[in-house]
Design an enzyme around this catalytic site. Structure first.
Site, PDB file in Angstrom:
ATOM      1  N   HIS A 287     -79.636 -36.466 -53.010  1.00 33.16           N
ATOM      2  CA  HIS A 287     -78.237 -36.191 -52.663  1.00 33.16           C
ATOM      3  C   HIS A 287     -77.270 -36.790 -53.672  1.00 33.16           C
ATOM      4  CE1 HIS A 287     -74.387 -36.453 -50.594  1.00 33.16           C
ATOM      5  NE2 HIS A 287     -74.820 -35.525 -49.768  1.00 33.16           N
TER       6      HIS A 287
ATOM      7  N   ALA B 124     -83.958 -34.408 -44.074  1.00 30.34           N
ATOM      8  CA  ALA B 124     -84.088 -33.235 -43.218  1.00 30.34           C
ATOM      9  C   ALA B 124     -83.264 -32.093 -43.790  1.00 30.34           C
ATOM     10  CB  ALA B 124     -83.640 -33.566 -41.799  1.00 30.34           C
TER      11      ALA B 124
ATOM     12  N   GLY C 213     -80.426 -29.902 -43.631  1.00 27.22           N
ATOM     13  CA  GLY C 213     -79.100 -29.640 -43.073  1.00 27.22           C
ATOM     14  C   GLY C 213     -78.390 -28.644 -43.964  1.00 27.22           C
TER      15      GLY C 213
ATOM     16  N   HIS D  15     -76.902 -29.007 -46.720  1.00 26.93           N
ATOM     17  CA  HIS D  15     -77.186 -29.088 -48.158  1.00 26.93           C
ATOM     18  C   HIS D  15     -78.393 -28.237 -48.530  1.00 26.93           C
ATOM     19  CE1 HIS D  15     -74.114 -31.963 -48.684  1.00 26.93           C
ATOM     20  NE2 HIS D  15     -74.738 -32.980 -48.142  1.00 26.93           N
TER      21      HIS D  15
END
Lengths: 121, 121
Positions: free
Chosen positions: B5, B67, B69, B71
């Site tokens: 991220h 997980a 999501g 993104h």
């Protein structure tokens, strides 16, 4: 208390629910709960208040975050200060983030090492 | 290509650098790189352009996210479409998120199960 970031997509939480269910199955002596920082509930303070109301006096918080960024360095200490002022007699322990646990870094690296076939170059 | 991220705090990336170094050490036949979605560089498209310029024709992307999501469901498909239009002959494979790999969920649950001492209640 498993503590995850949360996301707008409710399916995002499925892997965390699976981990919580597995820990609960393995450790019948513990009460395992899941809380979220944002987008999903319960919040960490609300989930902890629920456990305190049920008589718990010692809570370990496992942040299911890949690494320590602003959320764990800033948001979580603020939440813990709020929780400690609400519940001064509660023993709270904060476990490390997933990426700060050598055993879990090894597991991720090992999975990557095994799941990528030989270079085709 | 390990894809994380990213965060404003540069130290956030340390665990990912450790995982990348471990995979690179175990798999001398692969070129291991780290890219980020935001806050840190290189971006995924830039990192992939670098590998293509160096002659790579097959790239596997491992999203180091807990997980799936927004993104992974929305941002990453857009990035992949951009990358595929830039490099139409490149073979790209997207690996699952950490929490979607049963072996890694087991590793996390196992670590939690072992690292929490018996209930004191």
């Amino acid at each position: 208390m498993l503590f995850a970031h949360g996301a707008r997509d409710p399916e995002w939480a499925d892997p965390f629910r699976a981990v919580a269910a597995r820990v609960a199955a393995d450790r019948g002596d513990l009460t395992v709960r899941l809380a979220f920082l944002e987008f999903q509930g319960p919040t960490l303070p609300d989930a902890i208040t629920g456990l305190v109301s049920a008589g718990h006096r010692s809570i370990r918080i496992a942040p299911l975050f890949m690494a320590q960024g602003g959320h764990l360095k800033h948001d979580v200490p603020k939440l813990l200060a709020e929780i400690r002022s609400r519940h001064p007699d509660l023993a709270i322990e904060l476990l490390p983030a997933i990426g700060d646990v050598p055993e879990l870094r090894e597991a991720i690296a090992g999975w990557l090492t095994r799941s990528i076939p030989g270079a085709r170059a």
